[in-house]
Design a protein around this motif. Sequence first.
Motif, PDB file in Angstrom:
ATOM      1  N   VAL A   1      56.384 100.753  34.555  1.00  0.00           N
ATOM      2  CA  VAL A   1      55.381 101.649  35.124  1.00  0.00           C
ATOM      3  C   VAL A   1      54.078 101.545  34.329  1.00  0.00           C
ATOM      4  CG1 VAL A   1      54.793 104.060  35.563  1.00  0.00           C
ATOM      5  CG2 VAL A   1      57.087 103.230  36.097  1.00  0.00           C
ATOM      6  N   ARG A   2      54.174 101.539  33.016  1.00  0.00           N
ATOM      7  CA  ARG A   2      52.965 101.428  32.187  1.00  0.00           C
ATOM      8  C   ARG A   2      52.188 100.153  32.535  1.00  0.00           C
ATOM      9  NH1 ARG A   2      56.845 102.620  28.012  1.00  0.00           N
ATOM     10  NH2 ARG A   2      56.780 104.834  27.444  1.00  0.00           N
TER      11      ARG A   2
ATOM     12  N   ASP B   1      47.706  97.342  35.304  1.00  0.00           N
ATOM     13  CA  ASP B   1      47.233  96.293  36.203  1.00  0.00           C
ATOM     14  C   ASP B   1      46.462  96.833  37.402  1.00  0.00           C
ATOM     15  OD1 ASP B   1      48.265  94.314  34.603  1.00  0.00           O
ATOM     16  OD2 ASP B   1      50.147  94.117  35.733  1.00  0.00           O
ATOM     17  N   GLY B   2      46.386  98.162  37.541  1.00  0.00           N
ATOM     18  CA  GLY B   2      45.569  98.742  38.589  1.00  0.00           C
ATOM     19  C   GLY B   2      46.301  99.482  39.677  1.00  0.00           C
ATOM     20  N   ALA B   3      47.617  99.668  39.560  1.00  0.00           N
ATOM     21  CA  ALA B   3      48.356 100.419  40.579  1.00  0.00           C
ATOM     22  C   ALA B   3      47.890 101.872  40.589  1.00  0.00           C
ATOM     23  CB  ALA B   3      49.860 100.364  40.314  1.00  0.00           C
ATOM     24  N   THR B   4      47.593 102.386  41.763  1.00  0.00           N
ATOM     25  CA  THR B   4      47.174 103.779  41.891  1.00  0.00           C
ATOM     26  C   THR B   4      48.302 104.678  42.380  1.00  0.00           C
ATOM     27  OG1 THR B   4      46.337 103.335  44.114  1.00  0.00           O
ATOM     28  CG2 THR B   4      44.764 103.181  42.292  1.00  0.00           C
ATOM     29  N   GLU B   5      49.419 104.074  42.750  1.00  0.00           N
ATOM     30  CA  GLU B   5      50.601 104.822  43.165  1.00  0.00           C
ATOM     31  C   GLU B   5      51.824 104.104  42.617  1.00  0.00           C
ATOM     32  OE1 GLU B   5      50.630 105.119  47.401  1.00  0.00           O
ATOM     33  OE2 GLU B   5      48.502 105.602  47.517  1.00  0.00           O
TER      34      GLU B   5
ATOM     35  N   VAL C   1      51.141  93.534  41.340  1.00  0.00           N
ATOM     36  CA  VAL C   1      50.062  94.526  41.408  1.00  0.00           C
ATOM     37  C   VAL C   1      48.710  93.882  41.128  1.00  0.00           C
ATOM     38  CG1 VAL C   1      49.079  96.562  40.276  1.00  0.00           C
ATOM     39  CG2 VAL C   1      51.493  96.536  40.916  1.00  0.00           C
ATOM     40  N   ALA C   2      48.636  93.065  40.100  1.00  0.00           N
ATOM     41  CA  ALA C   2      47.360  92.426  39.756  1.00  0.00           C
ATOM     42  C   ALA C   2      46.844  91.571  40.899  1.00  0.00           C
ATOM     43  CB  ALA C   2      47.521  91.588  38.486  1.00  0.00           C
TER      44      ALA C   2
END
Length: 356
Positions: free
Chosen positions: A181-182, A187-191, A139-140
């Motif tokens: 999930v946290r 790290d910036g995941a929007t979904e 994700v990052a």
Amino acid sequence: MGDIKLQPAESGHGLDESPHQDIQQGQWSRAGSLEKREQRLTGDLEVISRVRVNTQAVQKRAQHLQAQKIPRKQFQTAWLLKAVTCIDLTTLSGDDTPSNVHRLCMKAIQPIRADLLEEIHMHDKGVTTAAVCVYPSRVADAVKSLKAANCSLPVPQVGSCSVSHRVPVAQTPLETRLQEVRLAVRDGATEIDIVISRLWPSQDSGEAMYDEIRQFREVCGDAHMKTILAVGELGTFTNVYKASMVAMMAGSDFIKTSTGKESVNATYPVAVVMARAIRDYFLRTGHKVGFKPAGGIRTAQESLLWLMLIKEELGGDWLRPHLFRFGASSLLADIERQISHQVTGRYAAYQELPLA
């Protein structure tokens, strides 16, 4: 509640015309607070447990949808561009690297070759895929690449989507999955894509599934949550309907057919059942939940059939990225080839198209 009735929706009749929404419509509506979400987490598990789905009616409806004519020429190009804007461009390989993710993000931002878009006067319309879908550990990297391209998150067209807890098994401890999930949200995941427990429905009436998804809903915060049902393991259309309803009651923003890694993935009969569940939930609560088929959708023609199914079953409002997605890794390449054929009169070799 008796058998699900399978009359066609009044929303449309195929894809015989160009999309009536602009290509960039579908801006995220982020009513993100948990207090607002709580308003829709109502339902009666006992009522849902009495539902029975008419298998023959489902299969007949799916066959009818598959037999419909798909649009041609310029109408086909318009609908293929619509399909592009609904793709979650995905990489879920164990050997993913930052460079692979960077390449995927660049393809998401420019999914169709610029010269092709110029020929059809769509070069200034901001055509992108709906999201980039990666494992939590990447994700990052995705967020970094999108920001470097002046594509700040969250954005309505290109977002970063994370698939939680090592699909497709979902057998790791719950707290481990919640922590993943946290970290992805941090790290910036929007979904966030989550997978329901494989113990349902064999050992559960739906309450444990509801409680588990609620915990994921809480740790997702404002991130949109897609719940993967793994329909190939649910056994019956009735179980697919029940799982869909429970997932929506528990706060899912999307329900998704599968991870794409099971032996049975997105099929048209299953889509009919899930779409009817979404419609029933909307009629009961007034809240729209998105739908995402994933796995086995590889050709441009298949994408048109899926758009047709959604238009007929749920209506034009669902033909937007915030309510409909394709989970696909190879679909975009075939769509780009088809658009190239419409523009140039010949099919481009795959080496002529930028890699996804």
